[in-house]
Write an enzyme that holds these catalytic residues in place. Sequence first.
Site, mmCIF file in Angstrom:
data_model
loop_
_atom_site.group_PDB
_atom_site.id
_atom_site.type_symbol
_atom_site.label_atom_id
_atom_site.label_comp_id
_atom_site.label_asym_id
_atom_site.label_seq_id
_atom_site.Cartn_x
_atom_site.Cartn_y
_atom_site.Cartn_z
ATOM 1 N N GLU A 260 0.840 -1.197 0.000
ATOM 2 C CA GLU A 260 0.000 0.000 0.000
ATOM 3 C C GLU A 260 0.875 1.246 0.000
ATOM 4 O OE1 GLU A 260 -3.340 1.942 3.066
ATOM 5 O OE2 GLU A 260 -2.047 0.280 3.702
ATOM 6 N N LYS A 320 -9.642 2.060 -2.802
ATOM 7 C CA LYS A 320 -10.079 1.442 -1.555
ATOM 8 C C LYS A 320 -11.497 1.876 -1.215
ATOM 9 C CE LYS A 320 -8.574 0.690 3.219
ATOM 10 N NZ LYS A 320 -7.599 1.063 4.266
ATOM 11 N N CYS A 370 -5.127 -2.959 2.843
ATOM 12 C CA CYS A 370 -4.985 -2.944 4.294
ATOM 13 C C CYS A 370 -6.134 -3.701 4.958
ATOM 14 C CB CYS A 370 -4.865 -1.515 4.811
ATOM 15 S SG CYS A 370 -4.180 -1.415 6.480
#
Length: 506
Positions: A260, A320, A370
């Site tokens: 990330e 995301k 994540c």
Amino acid sequence: MRRGLERAFAAAAGLLHAQSFSHPALHALQPAALALLAWRVALAPHAASAAWLGGLFGFGWLAGGVWWLFVSMHRYGGMPAWLAALAVAALCAALSLYLAAAMAAHVALVKRSRLWPPLVFAAAWLLAELARATIFTGFPWLASGYAHADGPLGRLAPWIGVYGIGFVSALLAATLGHLWARRGWRSAAIAAALLVLLGSLAGLLPNTRFTEPSQTLSISLLQGNVPQDEKFSAEHLPQTLDWYVNALLDAEGEFVITPETAVPLLPQQLPEGWWQDLERQLARHGKSALVGVPLGSFEEGYTNSALGLVDGRTVYRYDKHHLVPFGEFIPPGFRWFVDLMRMPLGDFSRGPLNAPSLEVRGERIAPNICYEDLFGEELAARFADPARAPTIFANISNIAWFGETVAVPQHLQISRLRALEFERPMVRATNTGATVVINHHGQVTHALEPHTRGTLTAPVQGRTGLTPYARWMSAWGLWPLVAGALAVLGLAGLWRRRADTERPAS
């Protein structure tokens, strides 16, 4: 027990419960600690007493499991130590209210109800876990089922998922606790021995498989091990970018994945021609890549994203969807709290829920960023169309925010449960760990040492087909679990009300 001692006991049992998530070998601690709570709740004289027990157990559980949030707030966020500790304690206390309410409801409903008390306990426990997983965007870290990635209950994952496993574990634990409270410790010990024996026998049974192998892809995972306090530093950025470019080109795999925000700058902030040069060099080396990078602008808003590069072109973008409160978006009324921390890019925009996959050499790679892999119900949305369902999950993470803490193995357990639920391999490219390859059995087959810099290359076999969990979760989400738990509690309440009306007046 005296009231003070009993409450301390509940908090200690919660701390014991938290330890079951730190190492796979400790999975048996989860139902054991929960049985201690169920034992004391079964003896609670009234709902208020049970609420204290549940709340303190929950506080010990969460504080003992997510204390590492202090590291991100204080060490890297710049918040004063006392305020960071207070913030973590307040979060744990607030989230413990769900379990306090569940235990109070359990005691209130089981009195004069003919429904089996352990079933009511398990239904209340399930609702508390679902509430924590969904309300205010949800924080289901340390949901009880995650402790069982290596235990016999883990075999239920492709059927009922992590919350279903938590329900079954709560049912078994409550059975032991109820026997202990009503018939003494000898009866509970005999029942526990029988359950251990049944669990051992279940471990010998062959696993049911619902998916088939597709192709094998050689994947390289990069782990930069960039300290969080250096990640956005202008002094260290050139070295970071150089390392990732060289690692992308030198990797042996045909598909390379970075962590990330491995590129911690917006594309327009990079040196002119930097991205185009990366595309050309990857094409010359015959590689495809998934690169973590923030995107957007002040006018359009920012996204925490990953870009897919195939055949020398950037052909894919993943944004995301499930953002981290305070880290990636600011809840209404909490701007003052975020202003106390020095975290860059603290307010992102959300990407779509049902994002398409990146196609690489016949495999459909489904990124998640994540702690998005914490929300299996959201990943399940990508399985609504079996013909377009992912064949491989790719998690890209940076939990350097939490230092060298238990957050790393805890996150690994979460990813392993996702692999079990969907029977899909999960590859994880992280900044500091755990960078691993997880097969569709939920087993770690290849791993880099956490908190080191390096590249992990391994063959990864994709999978096609759907597990029962993927089918019903993609169609209905968490609602079947909610409805089932509410039905149990509703039936218990109905029977109690009937018992109250039938009781002769004194």
